[in-house]
Scaffold this motif. Sequence first.
Motif, mmCIF file in Angstrom:
data_model
loop_
_atom_site.group_PDB
_atom_site.id
_atom_site.type_symbol
_atom_site.label_atom_id
_atom_site.label_comp_id
_atom_site.label_asym_id
_atom_site.label_seq_id
_atom_site.Cartn_x
_atom_site.Cartn_y
_atom_site.Cartn_z
ATOM 1 N N HIS A 175 0.844 -1.200 0.000
ATOM 2 C CA HIS A 175 0.000 0.000 0.000
ATOM 3 C C HIS A 175 0.876 1.246 0.000
ATOM 4 O O HIS A 175 1.954 1.273 0.585
ATOM 5 N N LEU A 176 0.363 2.265 -0.651
ATOM 6 C CA LEU A 176 1.046 3.556 -0.597
ATOM 7 C C LEU A 176 0.758 4.183 0.765
ATOM 8 O O LEU A 176 -0.394 4.297 1.187
ATOM 9 N N GLN A 177 1.820 4.596 1.457
ATOM 10 C CA GLN A 177 1.670 5.172 2.778
ATOM 11 C C GLN A 177 2.781 6.192 3.019
ATOM 12 O O GLN A 177 3.657 6.384 2.178
ATOM 13 N N LYS A 178 2.727 6.822 4.158
ATOM 14 C CA LYS A 178 3.684 7.894 4.455
ATOM 15 C C LYS A 178 5.124 7.408 4.392
ATOM 16 O O LYS A 178 6.009 8.108 3.905
ATOM 17 N N GLU A 179 5.368 6.178 4.871
ATOM 18 C CA GLU A 179 6.746 5.691 4.988
ATOM 19 C C GLU A 179 7.412 5.468 3.640
ATOM 20 O O GLU A 179 8.631 5.528 3.531
ATOM 21 N N ASN A 180 6.643 5.174 2.589
ATOM 22 C CA ASN A 180 7.282 4.842 1.310
ATOM 23 C C ASN A 180 6.964 5.839 0.198
ATOM 24 O O ASN A 180 7.178 5.564 -0.983
ATOM 25 N N LYS A 181 6.426 6.993 0.573
ATOM 26 C CA LYS A 181 5.996 7.937 -0.455
ATOM 27 C C LYS A 181 7.154 8.510 -1.258
ATOM 28 O O LYS A 181 7.003 8.801 -2.455
ATOM 29 N N LYS A 188 0.161 -0.655 -10.903
ATOM 30 C CA LYS A 188 0.050 -0.370 -9.479
ATOM 31 C C LYS A 188 -0.482 1.041 -9.245
ATOM 32 O O LYS A 188 -1.327 1.275 -8.370
ATOM 33 N N LEU A 189 0.002 1.983 -10.056
ATOM 34 C CA LEU A 189 -0.434 3.373 -9.921
ATOM 35 C C LEU A 189 -1.931 3.495 -10.207
ATOM 36 O O LEU A 189 -2.647 4.227 -9.502
ATOM 37 N N LYS A 190 -2.417 2.777 -11.212
ATOM 38 C CA LYS A 190 -3.850 2.806 -11.518
ATOM 39 C C LYS A 190 -4.662 2.263 -10.343
ATOM 40 O O LYS A 190 -5.736 2.789 -10.014
ATOM 41 N N SER A 191 -4.132 1.232 -9.698
ATOM 42 C CA SER A 191 -4.805 0.684 -8.518
ATOM 43 C C SER A 191 -4.851 1.715 -7.391
ATOM 44 O O SER A 191 -5.867 1.851 -6.698
ATOM 45 N N VAL A 192 -3.750 2.444 -7.232
ATOM 46 C CA VAL A 192 -3.686 3.485 -6.201
ATOM 47 C C VAL A 192 -4.708 4.577 -6.482
ATOM 48 O O VAL A 192 -5.462 5.008 -5.591
ATOM 49 N N ILE A 193 -4.780 5.037 -7.731
ATOM 50 C CA ILE A 193 -5.718 6.110 -8.094
ATOM 51 C C ILE A 193 -7.147 5.608 -7.996
ATOM 52 O O ILE A 193 -8.065 6.355 -7.610
ATOM 53 N N ASN A 194 -7.372 4.354 -8.341
ATOM 54 C CA ASN A 194 -8.712 3.777 -8.193
ATOM 55 C C ASN A 194 -9.196 3.856 -6.759
ATOM 56 O O ASN A 194 -10.383 4.054 -6.495
ATOM 57 N N THR A 195 -8.261 3.668 -5.807
ATOM 58 C CA THR A 195 -8.627 3.768 -4.389
ATOM 59 C C THR A 195 -9.109 5.176 -4.060
ATOM 60 O O THR A 195 -10.079 5.361 -3.321
ATOM 61 N N ILE A 196 -8.421 6.184 -4.619
ATOM 62 C CA ILE A 196 -8.822 7.581 -4.380
ATOM 63 C C ILE A 196 -10.207 7.835 -4.957
ATOM 64 O O ILE A 196 -11.046 8.496 -4.330
ATOM 65 N N LEU A 197 -10.478 7.270 -6.145
ATOM 66 C CA LEU A 197 -11.726 7.562 -6.842
ATOM 67 C C LEU A 197 -12.850 6.614 -6.492
ATOM 68 O O LEU A 197 -13.975 6.788 -6.963
ATOM 69 N N ALA A 198 -12.567 5.622 -5.659
ATOM 70 C CA ALA A 198 -13.607 4.647 -5.308
ATOM 71 C C ALA A 198 -14.754 5.337 -4.577
ATOM 72 O O ALA A 198 -14.552 5.896 -3.489
#
Length: 927
Positions: A830-836, A892-902
């Motif tokens: 998951h994208l999070q603060k630690e790995n941004k 992976k990036l599309k999955s991340v953006i999908n989470t924002i737009l869900a």
Amino acid sequence: MDDSFLNLVCKDILNRLRDETGNSLIIFPNQRPEHIFFKTLKINGYTGIFPQVLAIEKFVETLTGAKTEDSIDLLLILFKLYQKYYPAAEFDSFYSWGSMMLNDFDEIDRNLADPAMLFKNLTAVKDLEKYFLQDETLPFEMLPDLLPEDEQYLTKRFLENWEVYEKLYFDFKTELSAQNKAYAGMNFRKLEENILKVVSELPFTKYIFIGFNAISKSEEVIIQKLIDENKALIYWDADKYFIENEREGSGYFIRKSMHNLIGYNNQLFGDQLLTESKNIHIIGAPMQVGQAKALGLELKKHFTDHKSESACIVLADDQMLSSVLYALPENIEQANLGTGYPLKFSILYSLFQSLADLVNNYRPESNSFYHKDVVAVLSHPLVRNIDDEALMRLREKIQKDQMIFISLRDIFNQDLKDATKSVVLTSYFKEVLSPESLHSYLYNIYLNLEKFSETDKSNIEPFELIFSEMAALLISHGQFITQKMYQRVFKEKVHKAASDIQNQNADDLQILGMLETRNLDFDTIFMLPVNEGNIPEKSQNRSYIPFDIRRNFGLPIRDEQENIYAYNFYRLLQRATNIYLIYNSDLSNGGIEESRYIKQIEYYLPLYNPGIKIHRRFYGLPLRNNPVQSISIKKEKQFFDILKERNESGFSPSLISSYFICSLQFYFKNILKIPEKESVKEELEAKHFGILFHHLMDRIYEGLKGQIVNKELLIDRKSGLSITMNSVLDKLYGGQKESVILKNNILIETVKILAEKTLDSDIEYAPFKLIDTEVFASWEMPFNSSGFNTINLKGIIDRIDEKNGITRIVDYKTGSVKTYQFNYTDQEEHLQKENKEAFQTLFYGMLYLNTNPEASLLPSILPLREVLKGYIVVNEKDGYFSKTESGIFENKLKSVINTILAPDTLITQTDDLNICQFCSYKNFCMR
């Protein structure tokens, strides 16, 4: 209260003197009991002419006929005499030393010390001068507001003043006598010497001294001589508990006077502390606000059941007055301030303080004011509420242009249109370079204030007298008064003054200082803060006279000062039935423990009087008034509409990662578009620090695009780093550059050091080809979800270089980097603060590969907090970041953006409270 001290005294006086009471002169320690004394005489049936009442200082001044001068006038007379010995002396630096001398002279005379013998002893001590000069610290405590000179110089000055100390004492008294003026102690000595002659010419048959405790030697002799002539009565206000108990310091002075005086009248000592029932509530609450809130709650509870009782709030720290007034509950209909509302707490004086800062920090060389001072004046309630558009435009200009110093030209330039017509701007912002111009400046603002505000006149009008006194001072002693001294004297006068007392009623709740309670009794006492340093007050020995000499000549010493506080404290408890002692329970940040008197009461009084009940309780202070509630927000149409609008300009990696750091913060900032709270930044924050470093590195590599960069070239660029930094500062800050350097010199040097270390790594890596710096990259990524056909991606790559066929994209990171990996091949990552930071660097690599698909990349981070590590390859274990890896990252990036737009996921707060600490929106979610 039938057994109050004044009631008992009035009964005794009327019984002794009967109709002759009107021929007496009543002397109190201060003037406050006068009204209650007359009221009590009436209650006891007295219908004759009221006796005259004077406070002790006024009594002595009246009988000697010499006016007791204001301290500033006395200091100026003393300074003129001092200049005979030290012609080059300046009044500003003499002020503190002179104040110490005045205090010593007053105590010498008030206590009838033999000056010849005292100075003889001082001379013997002065012969130990070499010892003092070699000592690490001065032998006596100095005033806290002495100029910040080094200690050796202070010692030298101290001893120089000591050389003329005796001469000044006698010269000073001679000069004052010639002008029929005096300081208080001088009048006390003079009256002691002539008391019988003086009173023989006065019509009073009795001189009645009421409620004294620590009387000086001169007062003692005056009273004794009057007793010997059968002209004096004295009434001490005390309880047998501390009079008969030698261990109790509270009775020290009265026991001493009883021993020294002969033939005084019978006393009216009470026995309440040992016999009457009392409820003593010891209440701990944190900080001033906590104590004030605790007081409000206790007042509300108490007066629900005790409406007819007399009560007093005793403030041991007048800084708490505003908090206490604000905390008074609604069932308190009226409260009386003992001597009026202190002017130093008035809103007008707070404006004058802001104006003083504005004037003091003015820079004549550039005709400019410091931005914090300007904003403080513009934000002051008396100015902020003025309907003046020019003020608003000036505030906006300071913020928009990030102005640290604001010149008069900036204030009155054409961008502000009608600024020259603004009465406030033309009155408040002007060059003030002399005490005379400062006086006119403040006085004109004072005169015009009523035009702009609805300020309570009772808090404004007393300043008229102060300005009148300051004007007279400038006329009579203008040659000695500097701008700094004007402000100092003005401050002292304000601190001594108070607004007029209105609608005083002895039956209302009283709010008094400790000394104002003398001679007064109340059924209920609320006292705060009852901490060491307040009760007893921290004593300071500010004197030229060493401790042993003070003690041997009968001058006040520190232990005796503490006995005064003990008396005032226990005397208040004597006749009260309910006592509330509220103390600051917060010992963090230098907090001081509860007063020793609390411990004495708790452990000793119940042993002597079982009727005394101790009740202990504590109040906690919530960090917020409202309970924290979790916030969940459903994604509505507005959310998606705004993101579609944002997509037109492009999604940056920081925008995407910010959603996962805190989606609520993302919502406030990007959807609701609530601006982050900003102010003028003098110190380089993290983002400004990073901006400066990026600009510096960009300027270092300027002109090298597409070239081979070798070691020699980099060494040459490194040698000119200071010049390069100077040009960057010119570009970033322009006319504010000098002030930025002044405020941030250490940080600027740190940026230069980091740039040097970066160049060291580049020198070791050289030769390499510099492709470009600060490269803008973008790409329309195909996307088919939530109404989006494409996602526009954008970013700025700090640097791109190439060596041996390998392309390196570099991302400078000024913050802490916790991990150098973003495992885009892992479905669970998951994208999070630690790995941004790793995510963002790979994001830049993907953008680059979409225009350079054949490149083999090493996405790299330079962590400036760990710059000695050099460049670190992101996801180094995965090897080169080429088109294949970029495709996997894209999914992976599309999955991340999908989470924002869900649409079915909620916007919520982060669980990491460390993020909340510096969030501009924390007040919205009460974190």
